[in-house]
Scaffold this motif. Sequence first.
Motif, PDB file in Angstrom:
ATOM      1  N   MET A   1       0.846  -1.199   0.000  1.00 28.26           N
ATOM      2  CA  MET A   1       0.000   0.000   0.000  1.00 28.26           C
ATOM      3  C   MET A   1       0.877   1.243   0.000  1.00 28.26           C
ATOM      4  N   SER A   2       0.533   2.200  -0.809  1.00 28.59           N
ATOM      5  CA  SER A   2       1.351   3.404  -0.877  1.00 28.59           C
ATOM      6  C   SER A   2       1.108   4.264   0.367  1.00 28.59           C
ATOM      7  N   ALA A   3       2.140   4.935   0.829  1.00 25.83           N
ATOM      8  CA  ALA A   3       2.005   5.764   2.010  1.00 25.83           C
ATOM      9  C   ALA A   3       1.167   6.984   1.683  1.00 25.83           C
ATOM     10  N   GLY A   4       0.181   7.282   2.497  1.00 20.47           N
ATOM     11  CA  GLY A   4      -0.641   8.467   2.296  1.00 20.47           C
ATOM     12  C   GLY A   4      -0.582   9.332   3.528  1.00 20.47           C
ATOM     13  N   PRO A   5      -1.028  10.575   3.410  1.00 21.47           N
ATOM     14  CA  PRO A   5      -0.995  11.467   4.552  1.00 21.47           C
ATOM     15  C   PRO A   5      -1.932  11.012   5.666  1.00 21.47           C
ATOM     16  N   LYS A   6      -3.102  10.472   5.296  1.00 24.20           N
ATOM     17  CA  LYS A   6      -3.992   9.979   6.347  1.00 24.20           C
ATOM     18  C   LYS A   6      -4.349   8.530   6.066  1.00 24.20           C
ATOM     19  N   PRO A   7      -4.605   7.750   7.141  1.00 23.18           N
ATOM     20  CA  PRO A   7      -4.891   6.331   6.920  1.00 23.18           C
ATOM     21  C   PRO A   7      -6.232   6.139   6.231  1.00 23.18           C
ATOM     22  N   LEU A   8      -6.350   5.062   5.467  1.00 25.01           N
ATOM     23  CA  LEU A   8      -7.638   4.697   4.885  1.00 25.01           C
ATOM     24  C   LEU A   8      -8.516   4.099   5.966  1.00 25.01           C
ATOM     25  N   THR A   9      -9.819   4.256   5.790  1.00 23.99           N
ATOM     26  CA  THR A   9     -10.748   3.711   6.768  1.00 23.99           C
ATOM     27  C   THR A   9     -11.622   2.652   6.118  1.00 23.99           C
ATOM     28  N   LEU A  10     -11.721   1.524   6.801  1.00 26.67           N
ATOM     29  CA  LEU A  10     -12.501   0.396   6.316  1.00 26.67           C
ATOM     30  C   LEU A  10     -13.667   0.189   7.274  1.00 26.67           C
ATOM     31  N   ALA A  11     -14.889   0.114   6.754  1.00 29.88           N
ATOM     32  CA  ALA A  11     -16.061  -0.139   7.584  1.00 29.88           C
ATOM     33  C   ALA A  11     -16.492  -1.585   7.397  1.00 29.88           C
ATOM     34  N   ALA A  12     -16.618  -2.302   8.487  1.00 24.79           N
ATOM     35  CA  ALA A  12     -16.988  -3.716   8.382  1.00 24.79           C
ATOM     36  C   ALA A  12     -18.091  -4.032   9.385  1.00 24.79           C
ATOM     37  N   PRO A  13     -18.943  -5.014   9.052  1.00 19.94           N
ATOM     38  CA  PRO A  13     -20.014  -5.362   9.972  1.00 19.94           C
ATOM     39  C   PRO A  13     -19.489  -6.222  11.121  1.00 19.94           C
ATOM     40  N   LYS A  14     -19.986  -5.949  12.317  1.00 22.52           N
ATOM     41  CA  LYS A  14     -19.656  -6.808  13.461  1.00 22.52           C
ATOM     42  C   LYS A  14     -20.307  -8.164  13.244  1.00 22.52           C
ATOM     43  N   GLY A  15     -19.743  -9.175  13.890  1.00 19.91           N
ATOM     44  CA  GLY A  15     -20.441 -10.467  13.877  1.00 19.91           C
ATOM     45  C   GLY A  15     -19.833 -11.489  12.940  1.00 19.91           C
ATOM     46  N   ARG A  16     -20.733 -12.380  12.455  1.00 12.87           N
ATOM     47  CA  ARG A  16     -20.324 -13.568  11.710  1.00 12.87           C
ATOM     48  C   ARG A  16     -19.392 -13.277  10.543  1.00 12.87           C
ATOM     49  N   LEU A  17     -19.818 -12.299   9.718  1.00 11.14           N
ATOM     50  CA  LEU A  17     -19.044 -12.007   8.520  1.00 11.14           C
ATOM     51  C   LEU A  17     -17.634 -11.571   8.881  1.00 11.14           C
ATOM     52  N   LEU A  18     -17.505 -10.832   9.968  1.00 11.41           N
ATOM     53  CA  LEU A  18     -16.186 -10.351  10.394  1.00 11.41           C
ATOM     54  C   LEU A  18     -15.263 -11.536  10.683  1.00 11.41           C
ATOM     55  N   GLN A  19     -15.805 -12.565  11.321  1.00 10.02           N
ATOM     56  CA  GLN A  19     -14.973 -13.734  11.637  1.00 10.02           C
ATOM     57  C   GLN A  19     -14.495 -14.418  10.352  1.00 10.02           C
TER      58      GLN A  19
END
Lengths: 212, 402
Positions: A1-19
């Motif tokens: 991943m290329s270095a950026g000034p601010k981190p990227l944000t990933l939104a993920a659902p809690k629960g089964r899918l996360l596992q």
Amino acid sequence: MSAGPKPLTLAAPKGRLLQRLAPRLHACGFTQESLSDRDRRLIRESADQRLRLFLLKPDDVPTYVEHGAADVGIVGRDVLLERAADVLVPVDLKLGVCKLAVAAQNPEALRPPAGRALRVATKYPNIARAHFAARGEDVEVIFLGGSVELGPLANLADCIVDIVETGETLRSNGLFVYETVCEVSAVLIVNRVSMKLHRDAINALLATLSAG
Amino acid sequence: MQTHDPRVSSLALPQGMRDLLPPVASARRAVARVVLDCFTRWGYELVIPPAYEREESVVRGLSPQARANLQRFTDPASADTVVLRPDMTPQIARIAAGRLTSRHAPLRLTYEGSILRAPQGRTRGQRQISQAGIELIGWASRDADLEVISAVLEALTGAGLRGLRLELSHAGATHALLTMLEPSLRPAVVQALSQRDVSWLSETLPDEPIRAAFLLAIASAGGRDRLLQATLHPQLSGPAIEVQEAIAALTARFPDVELLCDLGETRGHGYYTGLSFVVLCDDLGQPLASGGRYDGLLREYGRDEPATGAAIDLEHTFDVLTRQAPSGPSDRILLLGSGASRASIARQLRAHGCAVAEADPMSREHALAALESERFSRVWRCADDHVVDEVSGAVVTMEAAR
């Protein structure tokens, strides 16, 4: 991943899918510990601090991504079908594949007496309405927040439209699938402007997340 | 969620509408002025179209999605269905075609105003959007496209914005892709292309060359080097080369603006027919400005001329400006005193261009509180035939006021 000034944000659902996603999130730099269920923090950081993870209710994932509060999101296609969000949908993860289906106690329940509309209990009112409307059937959609299977048992509804994965909950409650509405699986979504501004970093993240 | 307490709900604004309060409202207005002044220097003349018009007039040229989001009502005067304008370009096209017929092309028109959109889903924000835009009518040349883009970039940098990025796309690319398909398949494919839904497109598109063309358009996004392959593709080469040449010309004019491209972009392509663009900024998840060529729209209103134009979103521009450089307190004087002497001094100050609010004499404590609140930059007190600064105690001269 290329270095950026601010981190990227990933939104993920809690629960089964996360596992299920855990191995792919490890590949993105999240440690086993940082994904732990026991951790109550709603924001987790990757080891190299280039990536932040928001843990949300599945329904809220498109909201965060559409507004740009998160750059990338992981969400079931059912959530997107129910509520159109203005986001990019560049990758189908083919993960958590299940179906949206019509279920009832018996086939007769799907044929209400003349003069009365079929009563459909569901967490997906828009999908349900569109599905029956496409066949010219007039239905009364009853929105429920959860435990949808109870609807027909309590005579609140004639049938349900819901996610069916193993069918275990249906069987335990004496319901049978009579029709498939559509197949759904987890997809990656991306904020439209984030993609333009951080294309290389986001493509790298998408590639890591889609590598099974 | 609507509250059911009538004492509260009767004063709540409709969803998506908002008030702009001091000092934000005047700062926002100042941005609009800078933008319009810039357009004026490029030779554009102001037109002020009405807030609503007959639906049949506005909808010509709007995409099906844009038509679905109109705010309609029945005009009590005529029983016609009218719509609150969702876009000002069709209005300008109507004016150019119907009202300014004696003027020879090229026409350069500029406008400022609010457009309104119906609420969409639960996550959308503002429904009233303030815009300032330009339309350049009757000039088919590449120079016209470059002029519109340049004027918009100059207006934004003139307003003080930094870190701008320009992304170019081309409605001709989408058009070329769709003509390869059966008409019945097109609406679903447009939706998927708009979402860059590569998985769905790969499964659905009928044959390999078509699939490859779509995937190539989607891959032709990012820096200008991404366009290379598309410039060699039989269907995409025309649009790709046009975008490539525009980037080359703009690189020389705007060395500080990062230039990007995206041949897979479909947004705003309701009436666009050629080169189109959005202006972006690191600090904002929404475009600051957008525009493009729309050679078919004026024909809908009876004047067959090529045209290109753009609009700047004033709210977004202002939001980024305040984030990049927060403005100080407003430059207003609170003038304490009484009677004719206060009125006379206030009149002199205003004649010098000062903003003066008058008040009866008040305690020093209250006067300093007015400064503290940042509603005033200075508090002056009238004394006999001169004026004293409340903070320093010094006598104020008219030169100091200026």
